[in-house]
Design an enzyme around this catalytic site. Structure first.
Site, PDB file in Angstrom:
ATOM      1  N   HIS A 107      42.118  32.744  33.232  1.00  0.00           N
ATOM      2  CA  HIS A 107      41.615  34.098  32.976  1.00  0.00           C
ATOM      3  C   HIS A 107      41.094  34.190  31.547  1.00  0.00           C
ATOM      4  CE1 HIS A 107      42.893  36.159  36.658  1.00  0.00           C
ATOM      5  NE2 HIS A 107      43.853  35.268  36.678  1.00  0.00           N
TER       6      HIS A 107
ATOM      7  N   CYS B  54      39.304  32.827  38.639  1.00  0.00           N
ATOM      8  CA  CYS B  54      40.552  32.709  39.413  1.00  0.00           C
ATOM      9  C   CYS B  54      40.233  32.623  40.913  1.00  0.00           C
ATOM     10  CB  CYS B  54      41.481  33.872  39.075  1.00  0.00           C
ATOM     11  SG  CYS B  54      43.191  33.609  39.615  1.00  0.00           S
TER      12      CYS B  54
ATOM     13  N   GLU C 243      39.513  36.457  30.204  1.00  0.00           N
ATOM     14  CA  GLU C 243      39.685  37.831  29.702  1.00  0.00           C
ATOM     15  C   GLU C 243      41.097  38.070  29.180  1.00  0.00           C
ATOM     16  OE1 GLU C 243      39.697  36.917  32.808  1.00  0.00           O
ATOM     17  OE2 GLU C 243      40.971  38.199  34.054  1.00  0.00           O
TER      18      GLU C 243
END
Lengths: 251, 193
Positions: free
Chosen positions: B175, B77, B177
């Site tokens: 993202h 990001c 994650e």
């Protein structure tokens, strides 16, 4: 293409999930971490946890729950309820929450939106607005919809956008718990007048209601609770049907 | 495997640490140059505003350390954006690893872009086993323009670089994650590079 999001909302009290029907008459619907994982596996795009604990002990339990959710769930989630300071938000983000939603505290002290956006970035600041129509005008309500204010929904939404909100979660108190569909007219107006994403909330009862809120209400995301919690609408069925109606979803 | 997540006070990095935990790796959070230099793999995260994040890097000297790292490093990001030449956010000069600039989305689309969008034109081992048009979770108001180092693209009003690679430097706008199983696969790929 950016897809429309489906967001189950879990009401949390003292670390357990409950669902309000018209914000009263609470029923228990399970362990939040188990529920959250299940939703992530079954196609939910995001989750919202709304903390309705009334006590400090209850809130401490919620922080612990947030940590467990962050450990185990691989989709984004928002935590709301009772957040009134930069410190509150910091604690939640430290536990792994992706976004926070603020409601009454922003109405009482609008600068809070600026403070949070400056400190943590707009991307994690969701402003939740509860509103209902009074004599044909949409008025913001506080404390879970029980206290009316004289604030106009659309003016308030524009103000928080300017103050740095990254997203609006609009709940129509007229529709919430009715299962008669979302407040699409007000949603479409919000979506047209603002340039940040709008989450529709309140009124989901059928798959058609979701189709309508994306097509007519121009919502970017739709949030619901009981239709998901009690298995009335399986999320995958919902998304398949949205796709059949040419609404872009993650499948 | 020693994995260090650079902790310079820019946003929520717990989620990244937890995602690696799910892959069986205990990541170390640190801003200590020695710790970072001795890592096998490095994550350069970032959430928030570019100029204040860059200021934090400068305060700790990480702005000179990071571009000279030799290990595989993954910017996520804002981390990816700070590795570019510059960003319009706060008129910030970047670390200059990726030869491109970061611009703000036009108001013809809602800003920030928030939610799941697809990545395509995948060109890196980072995406091994990831199918074209896989969904990833994105939250951002600024985007990197295409350059020779683009390894994935995404459409949002404009077609932009949603991932970049230059030698040992990788960057993803999304993202991983928070991007379900496909995102975890990308993190796993990074560990195996």
């Amino acid at each position: 293409m950016l897809t429309k999001r489906i967001i189950p909302c879990l009401d949390i009290k003292n670390g357990r999930t409950v669902k309000g029907v018209n914000f009263v008459d609470l029923r228990d619907a399970g362990d939040p971490v188990v529920l959250a994982k299940q939703y992530a596996d079954r196609g939910a795009d995001e989750l919202v946890f709304l903390d309705i604990s009334a006590t400090l002990e209850g809130r401490a339990t919620t922080l612990e729950m947030v940590l467990h959710v962050a450990e185990q769930v691989n989709i984004p989630f928002t935590v709301g309820g009772g957040i009134s300071s930069v410190e509150d938000v910091n604690a939640l983000l430290q536990c792994g929450a992706d976004k926070v939603s603020i409601n009454s505290s922003a109405v009482k002290r609008p600068e809070l939106v600026n403070e949070l956006a400056d400190k943590f970035g707009s991307q994690c600041v969701v402003v939740a607005i509860d509103a209902k129509q009074i004599n044909g005008n949409w008025k913001v309500h506080l404390a879970g919809g029980s206290i009316p204010t004289d604030i106009d929904l659309f003016e308030w939404a524009k103000e928080v956008e300017q103050r740095g909100a990254g997203e609006i979660l609009f709940t129509s108190m007229d529709h919430d718990g009715t299962k008669n569909g979302f407040a699409n007219e007000a949603l479409a107006k919000l979506s047209e007048e603002l340039n940040i994403p709008i989450i529709a909330s309140g009124g989901a009862g059928t798959i058609q209601h979701f189709i309508d809120t994306f097509k007519i209400g121009k919502a970017d995301a739709a949030l619901a609770a009981s239709v998901f919690h009690y298995g009335e609408i399986p999320i995958l069925d919902l998304k398949n049907e949205l796709k059949n109606n040419n609404i872009s979803v993650r499948l | 495997m020693k994995l260090v997540i650079i902790n310079y006070g820019a946003g929520n990095i717990k989620s990244i640490q937890f995602a690696f935990n799910r892959l069986g790796i205990d990541a170390i959070l640190s801003n200590d140059p020695e710790e970072i230099l001795s890592a096998d793999k490095i994550i350069f995260p970032g959430v928030g505003e570019a100029s204040s994040a860059m200021k934090k890097l400068q305060e700790t000297g990480l702005d000179t350390l990071i571009p000279n790292l030799k290990q595989p490093i993954l910017g996520i990001c804002l981390g990816m954006q700070l590795l570019c030449n510059s960003t319009e956010e706060g008129n910030t000069k970047g670390l200059g690893v990726f030869n491109t600039n970061v611009k703000r989305f036009s108001n013809e689309v809602k800003v920030p872009q928030m939610g799941w969008n697809v990545i395509k034109n995948l060109k890196s081992d980072l995406f091994s086993g990831i199918k074209e048009n896989e969904y990833m979770y994105l939250v951002h108001s600024y985007y990197a323009e295409h350059c020779k180092q683009t390894i994935a693209t995404t459409d949002y009003g404009i077609n932009y670089a949603s991932a970049l690679q230059h030698n040992n430097f990788f960057g993803v706008q999304f993202h991983p994650e928070k991007s379900s199983l496909a995102g975890e696969k990308i993190l796993d790929n990074f560990l195996k590079l």
